[in-house]
Design a protein around this motif. Structure first.
Motif: not given
Length: 476
Positions: A177-182, A329-331
């Motif tokens: 991913t180019s961002t972050h997963w939750y 949800h956990v970042r």
């Protein structure tokens, strides 16, 4: 219709089938009824033939005027205006009045009566799907106004709704991913949309809608409770939108407080007062933004999630007994975070995990939404097979072929059918050579044992055949 079925069946590709369909524009109303509306007719070809071959059938007069066309007849059946033997007598009279010869044995392929039976089963067997028809005839009004009107008048939406569907992730680490997963817990329930309508600062109505676009009328009491809770929390005063959509999972809790998919599904079909229903929303979007996601990107998930949490907090304070539940949800910022939540899921016995990328909403099956589920494997001996006629391609040509439908295994004394995991060539081969699979050992992958409400022996959820071994013990 006979010519359309024949030509589409011989067309080797989807593009070729679309070319054929464009030549039969007069068939659009009937195909729309069968494939797009897809309403149940409360009758099958099998039940009709059983009625017609029963010499003791009651000669009931039709309870309504004879419909002038097959579209009108199917609409009458779908609306439930006539049921049971009266409905079958109406069909019999319709066929007689329109000069359609009835064959109570096996009808000739593509005879008028055979085509009628295919229509009754909504299975023309010409290799055409609803999505193909929509690509040919895209005349539907899919605005928010049309959607709300369809829910009010038909209790369903005839076009595909924008639903974010997950892809399975089986890798050892996190997906790229180019961002972050939750990450969040994957609950064991029924996917459900809550479409909330607002008028002049008042929550006026809530529809609980399946991902296929049907209003879940069996859950009207839950919808009314949600409408009252949202109104009491003052949600309508938050914005100028006339409606918004909650996307989430509707779960049923058993006497021990554990989630039960079987119980949730039974509540959707035949509601009782025995189950406690809770709703875990994981996304919130204004109706207009939800429908226009392809052309107007929405805010990323983190912003939508923050807005959702504000709403849930307000509802929880105003209505402590609400069926709405928070889904934390956990970042994830590292592989260590991922390992930690996987460990928690295993220790607490979660069904699995969901991963959401911090990107705008995508109303389709998308790599920005991932599901991670545990699966079990076990070995079984094939006791028998089911063979049926299936429409399958060979060298690019679709035709009705005798094929393996499923194998029969025994799990703790319960007979279980497993039909997934076979390639087309395997289905054709094993149907012709059953001795090459009956009595052989197979490895079956499954999600978990499925409990039964009636106390019967457990079955398997989502079983898939992974491997068929030569006769005898597994060699490795």
């Amino acid at each position: 219709m006979q010519s359309l079925i024949s030509q589409c069946g011989q067309a080797p590709t989807s593009d070729a089938k679309q070319q054929v369909l464009r030549q039969f524009h007069d068939m659009e109303p009937l195909l729309h009824t069968l494939y797009i509306q897809a309403r149940p007719f409360h009758m099958t070809s099998e039940s009709l033939l059983k009625y017609l071959t029963n010499p003791a059938r009651p000669l009931l007069p039709p309870t309504s005027a004879i419909p002038p066309s097959i579209e009108a007849l199917l609409d009458t059946l779908a609306r439930g205006e006539v049921r049971g033997h009266a409905a079958k007598q109406l069909v019999h009279t319709f066929l007689d009045r329109h000069g359609i010869a009835i064959c109570t044995s096996v009808p000739d392929p593509l005879s008028t009566f055979d085509v009628f039976l295919r229509c009754l089963d909504r299975r023309l067997r010409m290799g055409v799907s609803a999505s193909t028809l929509r690509r040919v005839w895209t005349t539907e009004d899919r605005s928010s106004t049309a959607l709300l009107q369809a829910l009010d008048t038909d209790q369903r939406v005839s076009w595909p709704l924008p639903i974010a569907l997950a892809q399975t992730w089986t890798g050892p680490g996190l997906p790229p991913t180019s961002t972050h997963w939750y990450a969040s817990r994957k609950h064991d329930g029924v996917r459900c949309l809550a479409l909330v309508r607002l008028t002049h600062g008042v929550v006026t109505h809530v529809d609980l809608v399946s991902r296929t676009g049907r209003v879940l009328t069996t859950l009207s009491a839950v919808a009314t409770s949600l409408q009252q809770d949202l109104q009491q929390a003052g949600v309508a005063a938050w914005g100028e939108e006339r409606a918004f959509v909650l996307d989430g999972e509707l779960c049923a809790l058993d006497d021990a407080g554990q989630e039960s998919f079987v119980l949730a599904a039974s509540q959707v079909q035949r509601p009782t007062e025995l189950a406690t229903l809770v709703y875990y929303p994981f996304d919130l979007l204004p109706l207009e933004a939800w429908l226009a996601w392809r052309t107007s990107p929405t805010p990323p998930f983190a912003e939508r999630y923050a807005r959702l949490q504000q709403m849930l907090e307000a509802v929880s304070k105003a209505c402590p007994t609400t069926c709405l539940r928070r889904l934390p949800h956990v970042r994830l910022t590292s592989e260590g975070d991922w390992t930690s939540i996987q460990h928690r899921a295993a220790v607490e016995g979660w069904e699995g995990l969901m991963l959401r990328d911090d990107v705008p909403f995508q109303g389709r099956r998308t790599p920005s939404l991932r599901k991670v589920r545990r699966r079990e494997e076990a070995e079984f001996v094939v006791e028998d097979i089911d063979v049926t006629t299936m429409r399958l391609p060979v060298d690019g040509t679709y035709a009705d072929r005798v094929a393996l439908a499923s194998i029969l295994i025994s799990h703790h004394g319960r007979r279980v059918h497993v039909g997934s995991g076979f390639r087309v060539a395997q289905r054709l081969y094993y149907a012709a050579h059953p001795d090459d699979i009956v009595g052989h050992t197979v490895t079956v992958s499954y999600f978990e044992e499925a409990a039964n409400l009636d106390g019967a022996l457990p079955s398997l959820r989502f079983p898939v055949v992974k491997y068929v071994y030569d006769r005898g013990a597994r060699p490795f």
